[in-house]
Design a protein around this motif. Structure first.
Motif, short mmCIF file in Angstrom:
data_model
loop_
_atom_site.label_atom_id
_atom_site.label_comp_id
_atom_site.label_asym_id
_atom_site.label_seq_id
_atom_site.Cartn_x
_atom_site.Cartn_y
_atom_site.Cartn_z
N VAL A 112 0.83 -1.20 0.00
CA VAL A 112 0.00 0.00 0.00
C VAL A 112 0.87 1.25 0.00
O VAL A 112 0.59 2.22 -0.72
N ILE A 113 1.96 1.24 0.76
CA ILE A 113 2.87 2.38 0.81
C ILE A 113 3.46 2.65 -0.57
O ILE A 113 3.52 3.81 -1.02
N VAL A 114 3.88 1.60 -1.27
CA VAL A 114 4.46 1.76 -2.61
C VAL A 114 3.41 2.26 -3.59
O VAL A 114 3.68 3.18 -4.39
N LEU A 115 2.22 1.68 -3.57
CA LEU A 115 1.17 2.11 -4.50
C LEU A 115 0.76 3.56 -4.24
O LEU A 115 0.54 4.33 -5.19
N PHE A 116 0.65 3.95 -2.98
CA PHE A 116 0.34 5.34 -2.67
C PHE A 116 1.44 6.27 -3.17
O PHE A 116 1.16 7.38 -3.63
N PHE A 117 2.69 5.84 -3.06
CA PHE A 117 3.81 6.65 -3.53
C PHE A 117 3.68 6.92 -5.03
O PHE A 117 3.75 8.07 -5.48
N ILE A 118 3.45 5.86 -5.80
CA ILE A 118 3.29 6.02 -7.25
C ILE A 118 2.08 6.89 -7.56
O ILE A 118 2.15 7.83 -8.37
N GLY A 119 0.97 6.58 -6.92
CA GLY A 119 -0.25 7.32 -7.18
C GLY A 119 -0.13 8.79 -6.85
O GLY A 119 -0.62 9.65 -7.60
N ALA A 120 0.51 9.12 -5.73
CA ALA A 120 0.65 10.52 -5.33
C ALA A 120 1.47 11.29 -6.35
O ALA A 120 1.14 12.44 -6.70
N PHE A 121 2.55 10.69 -6.86
CA PHE A 121 3.41 11.42 -7.78
C PHE A 121 2.72 11.64 -9.13
O PHE A 121 2.78 12.74 -9.69
N VAL A 122 2.06 10.62 -9.66
CA VAL A 122 1.45 10.81 -10.98
C VAL A 122 0.19 11.68 -10.90
O VAL A 122 -0.07 12.48 -11.80
N MET A 123 -0.56 11.57 -9.82
CA MET A 123 -1.78 12.37 -9.73
C MET A 123 -1.47 13.82 -9.39
O MET A 123 -2.16 14.73 -9.83
#
Length: 311
Positions: free
Chosen positions: A66-77
């Motif tokens: 979840v931490i990794v997915l949130f990291f990716i999601g936060a940067f692209v969004m």
């Protein structure tokens, strides 16, 4: 066109300037990949809520993913949001010294190209979102309404930072939606605390442009508070600490989370004491330091989640 004229005025000497292929640089600057602080600040409430929810569930098995997915999601969004902001603000940006060298007002890319890059990043964000449960997917999609209207708020209200807070704090809800499949009172109180934090730090950021904003009629809490900014920050940051503390209490957090909150509060107090609203460079440095404040709180919440999962 020389390299000096293609760089954004308040972001030079970074990896985009020195390492990215020249064709990609306007796109990366459009989405602020040369200035990732906004992505980190968007990420912090996501990580806080993920850790707090994992502690409540007493299960950290899925937390690393979840931490990794949130990291990716936060940067692209955040990148997509910046592209949208620059598309809507391209004429205003051309009137402000700090922003007139951005890719759109500087003519480095077209609106069509900017929109295409926005869509690409949004699709990556959607791919991340689809890894979660149905409730979390719908919760994530709901945030897009706030993101869409935010760029227009500075034209009509003195409080655009509130709308930014609603958008940038959405992650405080997402961790609960992903991990627990619900948004309860704990999540809502954490969300409210994060909103107060965002209003505070973005007020500091907005003081960089206060003079230009006054000339072109752009509203902000920086202009609204003016010389009373230190007092306003004391109120906002105190409210953030109290509300986040209430969320920790509601979530049954243990001592590591409280130590994280104390460190977070101390950092916010340091910001208020250090701030000089007449020094734009200092305002920017203090604004950026909020990533460290957020990480201090996250470290405490993470330690708490691990402790509760093994007890």
């Amino acid at each position: 066109m020389s390299d000096a004229t293609t760089r954004v005025a308040d972001a030079t000497g970074n990896w985009v300037d020195t390492r990215a292929p020249s064709w990609s640089q306007p796109y990366l600057r459009l989405s602020r990949y040369d200035r990732p602080i906004g992505s980190w600040l968007l990420l912090m409430p996501c990580w806080w809520s993920a850790a707090l929810a994992a502690g409540i569930a007493r299960d950290v098995a899925q937390l690393p993913l979840v931490i990794v997915l949130f990291f990716i999601g936060a940067f692209v969004m955040r990148g997509a949001g910046c592209a949208w902001n620059d598309i809507t603000d391209r004429d205003l940006d051309a009137s402000v010294e700090r922003t007139r060298s951005r890719p759109l007002p500087a003519g480095q890319i077209s609106v069509t190209q900017a929109f295409a890059f926005l869509v690409l990043q949004a699709l990556i964000g959607l791919a991340v979102l689809l890894q979660f449960n149905r409730f979390a997917i719908l919760t994530g999609i709901a945030s897009l309404v706030i993101v869409a209207v935010y760029p227009f708020m500075k034209r009509i209200t003195w409080w655009p930072q509130v709308v930014l807070g609603l958008a940038f704090s959405w992650g405080a809800l997402m961790g609960f939606a992903v991990t627990l499949g619900r948004i309860d009172l704990t999540a809502l109180v954490l969300y409210a605390g994060s909103i107060a934090w965002v209003i505070g730090y973005d007020t500091i950021y907005a003081h960089q442009d206060a003079e230009d904003d006054a000339l072109i009629g752009i509203k902000s809490t920086a202009r609204l508070f003016g010389a009373r900014t230190h007092l306003a920050l004391a109120v906002l940051y105190s409210l953030a600490v109290v509300l986040i503390g209430a969320a920790l209490a509601l979530g049954g957090a243990r001592w590591p989370a409280w130590i994280g909150l104390i460190a977070f509060a101390a950092h916010l107090a340091w910001q208020i004491g250090r701030l000089n609203i007449s020094d734009p460079a200092l305002c920017l440095r203090i604004f950026k330091s909020n990533r460290d404040a957020g990480l201090l709180l996250f470290a405490g919440l993470l330690a708490d989640a691990v402790m509760r999962s093994v007890s």
